[in-house]
Design an enzyme around this catalytic site. Structure first.
Site: not given
Length: 530
Positions: A107-108, A170, A200, A238, A257, A262, A362
């Site tokens: 459990d973090i 992120k 990424h 996308e 997002d 990005h 999207k």
């Protein structure tokens, strides 16, 4: 065994023996989550196959699920088969690789979990007879980052600025204030050199190649300015909906997002001045200069420079799809934008007056990412009437995904006795030029973390400046709810207001629907969006 290590096209080649790489323990918090299964374990497996992991290496996958080691390994073996760029894993190689993985149920939010980790680290160090480097990858919900940092600090297991690093996914904050607060917390515990804020997109091969393309070629850099370039477009689209990210996306939207991280980083790579060398801070300083030079939006001009949209039901690849408000776990009256188009300007000597149009969303017509550089027209058209009207602008198209390559679109004389012009293309395609598959972005970035190379990671001042650029848009949109959501059908290229945004400057969105194949009979790829 010696390998020539080359981490990305614009980095210095490094000769590294596997035995020279520091013994490393990679701890993944969220070790049984979606990111780990889809990206991290497949990336680490590929690094192992290619010989880029240290000889002494351990993965501690920390999660709260009660699962056996065998079941964990089986689940992530299936993940590699499904998501690795190589396809299905070699069973023998996987058997070797899975020996590196230890699943830790913990459990973090509990101090005892970190005492357990401390004991594991101590045992591994004794076994290896060396103090291993420790990497803590926070593949968890953003609201757990501060919790993790404080527990790591209290347990005293991440305090060595030379050997211990943390990786933060992120989104880094929800707005400027929260990003500043998170930076303050992290920098109060770790040194800035220990913090790797991962994006990424910066690990993608074509994105990295932007610097090689610009700064290794005398052919292009002299043209890379306001004297020759008329406009720049960035499209990141996308055709999928929110899928399993509904809870996150409903709080984020397209600007948070994609654009805040990005796309602003792509603008930095396009707009930056040449760094004096390729050291991490030299490159990041030049990116920060671009962010400082981006013209900030005032409350009055947000609607002149920014468009938002939300997808309605429609058709994608022959299948009928839902509207955003009909998706599972989405508010039926949601005001979250699933599309955004913005016009940026960089106010400096190189780029003054050159508009940079970006769009992302999207449920658009295609899943694709590319940058289009449109050059100015020739100053004097010598060709006869009827020919010069058919001249298309020179374009440079940098394709990031699904294909990777660069296309230069220009005019040439058509074969025949009369002077007729025809658009033609020169193409650099990764798949044609290189026989080996490029590494996945996470492979590049994970290896950079292990090597202590922060070039491709966001610094705190970059994060905060990025948020400061988009906050006026988010604030105006929050105080002025949209009246026409949903306003574009799934399968389109977004709302009509996005067309009006770019048409105001006399341009149109370039779309590219054909592959980067060298085909002399292919028609022009530069198409006006209908």
């Amino acid at each position: 065994m010696t390998n020539e290590y080359y981490s990305g096209p614009f980095k210095k080649p490094k000769m590294k023996s596997i035995s020279e790489l520091q013994p490393t323990i990679l701890t993944i918090f969220g070790g049984d989550g979606d990111l780990t299964r889809r990206k991290l374990i497949p990336a680490l497996y590929n690094l192992y196959i290619d010989g880029f992991l240290p000889g002494k290496f351990k993965i501690l996958s920390v999660d709260q699920r009660d699962v056996s080691q065998d079941d964990y390994n089986k689940r992530h073996y299936e993940g590699v088969n499904q998501f690795s760029r190589r396809g299905k894993a070699d069973k023998e190689k996987w058997k070797e690789f899975e020996q590196y993985i230890t699943y830790v149920q913990a459990d973090i939010t509990n101090n005892k979990s970190y005492n357990q980790l401390k004991s594991i680290f101590s045992d591994i160090d004794k076994e290896w007879k060396v103090e291993a480097s420790r990497i803590f990858y926070m593949a968890v919900s953003p609201n757990f980052i501060e919790v993790l940092a404080n527990h790591l600090n209290k347990a005293g297991i991440a305090g060595n600025s030379e050997k211990h690093r943390i990786v933060v996914e992120k989104p880094f904050g929800h707005d400027l204030e929260s990003a500043k607060n998170l930076n303050k917390v992290l920098q109060g515990i770790f040194s800035e050199s220990q913090i790797y804020r991962i994006d990424h997109y910066l690990g993608k091969e074509t994105v990295q190649n932007l610097m090689a393309f610009r700064f290794a070629n005398a052919l292009f850099e002299p043209l890379w300015n306001r004297n020759f370039i008329q406009q720049i477009q960035i499209t990141v689209s996308e055709n999928v909906g929110v899928e399993n990210r509904a809870a996150y996306y409903e709080q984020a939207g397209a600007v948070r997002d994609m654009i805040q991280n990005h796309i602003l980083q792509l603008i930095c790579l396009i707009g930056m001045e040449p760094p004096v060398d390729l050291q991490a801070n030299s490159v990041r300083d030049k990116k920060l200069e671009v962010l400082h030079a981006i013209r900030h939006f005032s409350e009055d001009n947000v609607y002149v420079n920014a468009v938002r949209g939300q997808y309605d039901k429609g058709w994608i690849e022959g299948n009928k799809v839902k509207a955003y408000r009909e998706e599972d776990n989405i508010n039926k009256e949601s005001l979250t934008e699933t599309f955004a188009a913005l016009r940026f300007f960089i106010d400096n000597w190189r780029w003054q007056g050159v508009p940079i149009f970006v769009r992302t969303g999207k449920r658009l017509q295609e899943t694709t990412s590319y940058i289009t550089i449109q050059f100015k027209e020739v100053p004097h058209k010598i060709f006869p009437s009827g020919v010069r009207e058919l001249v298309h602008p020179n374009l440079m198209v940098i394709s990031i995904q699904p294909q990777m390559g660069i296309r230069i679109h220009f005019q040439a004389k058509k074969t025949g006795l009369d002077m007729q012009l025809k658009p033609v293309d020169m193409i650099f395609n990764y798949s044609d030029s290189y026989s080996n598959d490029p590494p996945d972005a996470y492979e590049t970035l994970l290896n950079d973390v292990m090597l202590g190379d922060a070039t491709l990671f966001m610094r705190s001042d970059q994060i905060e400046e990025s948020w400061s650029i988009i906050m006026p848009i988010l604030d105006v949109w929050a105080s002025n709810p949209p009246q026409k959501f949903p306003n574009y059908p799934s399968g389109s290229w977004g709302p009509p207001e996005a067309e009006a945004l770019i048409a105001h400057d006399g341009f149109y969105w370039h779309t590219f629907t054909e592959p980067l194949d060298i085909n002399p009979n292919a028609p022009s790829l530069a198409k006006k969006q209908s």
